[in-house]
Motif scaffolding. Sequence first.
Motif, PDB file in Angstrom:
ATOM      1  N   SER A   1      -1.163  -5.565  12.026  1.00  0.00           N
ATOM      2  CA  SER A   1      -2.342  -6.174  11.402  1.00  0.00           C
ATOM      3  C   SER A   1      -2.013  -6.844  10.073  1.00  0.00           C
ATOM      4  O   SER A   1      -2.864  -7.498   9.479  1.00  0.00           O
ATOM      5  CB  SER A   1      -3.430  -5.120  11.194  1.00  0.00           C
ATOM      6  OG  SER A   1      -3.010  -4.143  10.235  1.00  0.00           O
ATOM      7  N   GLY A   2      -0.777  -6.664   9.605  1.00  0.00           N
ATOM      8  CA  GLY A   2      -0.369  -7.254   8.329  1.00  0.00           C
ATOM      9  C   GLY A   2      -0.497  -6.322   7.143  1.00  0.00           C
ATOM     10  O   GLY A   2      -0.182  -6.701   6.002  1.00  0.00           O
ATOM     11  N   ALA A   3      -0.942  -5.097   7.380  1.00  0.00           N
ATOM     12  CA  ALA A   3      -1.079  -4.124   6.295  1.00  0.00           C
ATOM     13  C   ALA A   3       0.300  -3.591   5.890  1.00  0.00           C
ATOM     14  O   ALA A   3       1.152  -3.339   6.740  1.00  0.00           O
ATOM     15  CB  ALA A   3      -1.973  -2.968   6.737  1.00  0.00           C
ATOM     16  N   VAL A   4       0.497  -3.426   4.582  1.00  0.00           N
ATOM     17  CA  VAL A   4       1.783  -2.931   4.088  1.00  0.00           C
ATOM     18  C   VAL A   4       1.934  -1.448   4.422  1.00  0.00           C
ATOM     19  O   VAL A   4       1.061  -0.637   4.111  1.00  0.00           O
ATOM     20  CB  VAL A   4       1.898  -3.132   2.568  1.00  0.00           C
ATOM     21  CG1 VAL A   4       3.196  -2.503   2.044  1.00  0.00           C
ATOM     22  CG2 VAL A   4       1.858  -4.620   2.231  1.00  0.00           C
ATOM     23  N   VAL A   5       3.062  -1.122   5.056  1.00  0.00           N
ATOM     24  CA  VAL A   5       3.353   0.261   5.431  1.00  0.00           C
ATOM     25  C   VAL A   5       4.362   0.885   4.468  1.00  0.00           C
ATOM     26  O   VAL A   5       4.234   2.039   4.057  1.00  0.00           O
ATOM     27  CB  VAL A   5       3.897   0.324   6.876  1.00  0.00           C
ATOM     28  CG1 VAL A   5       4.308   1.760   7.233  1.00  0.00           C
ATOM     29  CG2 VAL A   5       2.865  -0.200   7.855  1.00  0.00           C
TER      30      VAL A   5
END
Length: 222
Positions: free
Chosen positions: A134-138
């Motif tokens: 989703s493009g969220a930083v992990v």
Amino acid sequence: MTTVQTTTVDPSLLTTMNGGTAAKSSTQEAQDRFMTLLVTQMKNQDPLNPMDNAQVTSQLAQLSTVTGIDKLNTTVTSLSNSFLSAQNLQAANMIGHGVVAAGNKLGLSQSKGVYGVELAQGADKVDVTIKDASGAVVKKLSLGAMESGINALTWDGTNDQGAVAADGQYQIEISASVAGKAIDATALSFGMVSSVTSNAQGVKLNVANVGDIGLADVKKIY
């Protein structure tokens, strides 16, 4: 008064000499037709107005050039086919091997992800940002100094909170700098070669987690 004998020349000979659609014979046949036409012209030339030697020489030179080009094309085609066969054999031997190529995909399996960074020059700071689908930083990684060339790296699957991320596909972003000035850095993806495809565009490796790539795109083989 001089009487000049005339002979009707086979139209197909003229068509061949003029590069018409009938010129579909082999090189040897084209040479034979050329010589037949030339001899016919010389036999029936006007004794008071003979053919110019320069013209005859020019025609022979043109025939030699065309013949040479035809043979060169045949040789190049043969070499191309041999090269393609060699590429197919080389590519087939890579099936089942892991390769690294330019790409931003990172596959996580059993809490282990393999990727890499290629630097045009040594860097004193390299940062990696891992994002989910989703493009969220992990995860954000500060790797410090790194040498130029290809650097193999791994991710243990933990996120910024210390929890274990789920297996699956992630994306990576690379940034590198020297004395605060950004330099070129290429993200590298790792994948296994599953099959080989050969078509008019050449030989392609089908690499899991990377996609279809050419042999020249492979940075490293495992």
